[in-house]
Design an enzyme around this catalytic site. Sequence first.
Site, mmCIF file in Angstrom:
data_model
loop_
_atom_site.group_PDB
_atom_site.id
_atom_site.type_symbol
_atom_site.label_atom_id
_atom_site.label_comp_id
_atom_site.label_asym_id
_atom_site.label_seq_id
_atom_site.Cartn_x
_atom_site.Cartn_y
_atom_site.Cartn_z
ATOM 1 N N CYS A 111 65.942 100.486 -35.777
ATOM 2 C CA CYS A 111 65.693 100.576 -37.215
ATOM 3 C C CYS A 111 66.435 99.506 -38.019
ATOM 4 O O CYS A 111 66.199 99.353 -39.215
ATOM 5 C CB CYS A 111 66.045 101.970 -37.720
ATOM 6 S SG CYS A 111 65.174 103.248 -36.812
ATOM 7 N N HIS A 247 66.356 101.034 -45.134
ATOM 8 C CA HIS A 247 65.523 101.622 -44.075
ATOM 9 C C HIS A 247 65.208 103.063 -44.473
ATOM 10 O O HIS A 247 66.089 103.823 -44.881
ATOM 11 C CB HIS A 247 66.260 101.565 -42.735
ATOM 12 C CG HIS A 247 65.670 102.454 -41.701
ATOM 13 N ND1 HIS A 247 64.327 102.455 -41.419
ATOM 14 C CD2 HIS A 247 66.229 103.385 -40.883
ATOM 15 C CE1 HIS A 247 64.090 103.350 -40.469
ATOM 16 N NE2 HIS A 247 65.225 103.933 -40.136
ATOM 17 N N ASN A 277 59.831 108.031 -40.948
ATOM 18 C CA ASN A 277 60.682 106.939 -40.485
ATOM 19 C C ASN A 277 59.861 106.057 -39.537
ATOM 20 O O ASN A 277 59.529 106.483 -38.435
ATOM 21 C CB ASN A 277 61.902 107.542 -39.774
ATOM 22 C CG ASN A 277 62.825 106.495 -39.180
ATOM 23 O OD1 ASN A 277 62.469 105.335 -39.050
ATOM 24 N ND2 ASN A 277 64.014 106.931 -38.786
#
Length: 320
Positions: A111, A247, A277
């Site tokens: 990520c 993020h 996500n």
Amino acid sequence: MIGKIYGTGSSLPKRIVSNDDLAKIVDTNDTWIRERTGVARRRIIKEETTVSMATEAAQKALEQSGIAAEEVDLILVSTISSEVILPCTACEVQKNIKAVNAAAFDINAACAGFLFGYNTAQAYIAAGMAKTVLVIGSESLSNLVNWKDRSTCILFGDGAGAAVLKAEKGKLLPSVSHSDGKKGEALTCLSRHRKGSPARTRDLQAYMQMDGQSVFKFAVKKVPKAVKEVLEEAGLKADDIDYFILHQANRRIVEAVAKRLKTDIEKFPMNLEEYGNTSSASIPILLDEMNRKGKFVKRQKIILAGFGAGLSWGAALLEW
Ligand code: COA
């Protein structure tokens, strides 16, 4: 020299999977997921692949920038969910968009991947090793999720985002990249291809496993610290920044970071409600959404911040 963003693009699977849809396959509910994460639905691939989404996002970014594919001399794709190990996703994108003059390679920093890719692009440009760079984050996390594990499957989604950077005269802006391999066990995914691994039989270990609370604590501690490092090096205060593009892991993480930086949450745009996500794709998807909505104005200051498995994290200042 510095890389300026000339165009952005994104690509999202057509299929929408709501929290209620997930409640039909695991013991969960919409209220729990929304309250703990902020996620309402996510996109999940059907016909799309990591390569097809990366290609579409790249094409849109190039189209917006007015830059021809032949001008691109470097393609960086951040992904942890390529369908194949070889050839890498970046080379497949190079082939698809006919960027015949570009070198291409993948980055695995989960990520934090888009942020690491962006920093790598800036380093190539500053060193004079590249003039036009495509940075892409593309993920098919639904292939790595254990759809029987309610603690992880509700979090993730699929998608891709891209930005095309072109060299301009100017000084490199501050950025930081960090990793702490000692804490790697907090978020793992074993390879299905590993010889002798039980993962080969597609048992649970082939899927993402996470100590959610450790990852949460790591993010809310390290992200504000990385942002402060960048601010200090730039001689700026949090108030001087127009947007913080974090993020998109969890609404509570973004809110906690805003609080620790003593900054208005309005400066922290979010789209995780729609997409969940999407790992390395989340920052460029959000950048593209904001850009296409006309939210960015020339000379605005933006901080990008990524964090995730590795553990890895970082931040970068950019001027629109
Ligand atoms: N639906 C309903 N209940 C659930 C559930 C779900 N999908 N997932 C877990 N639960 C239950 C647990 O079993 C536990 O039940 P118990 O109290 O009876 O034991 C309870 O909810 C609390 O679980 P816990 O894991 O302590 O919840 P939490 O508040 O830590 O939230 C996360 C879990 C994953 C949402 C949270 O830890 C988180 O967001 N972590 C960061 C994850 C992340 O962003 N990772 C990617 C970083 S790149």
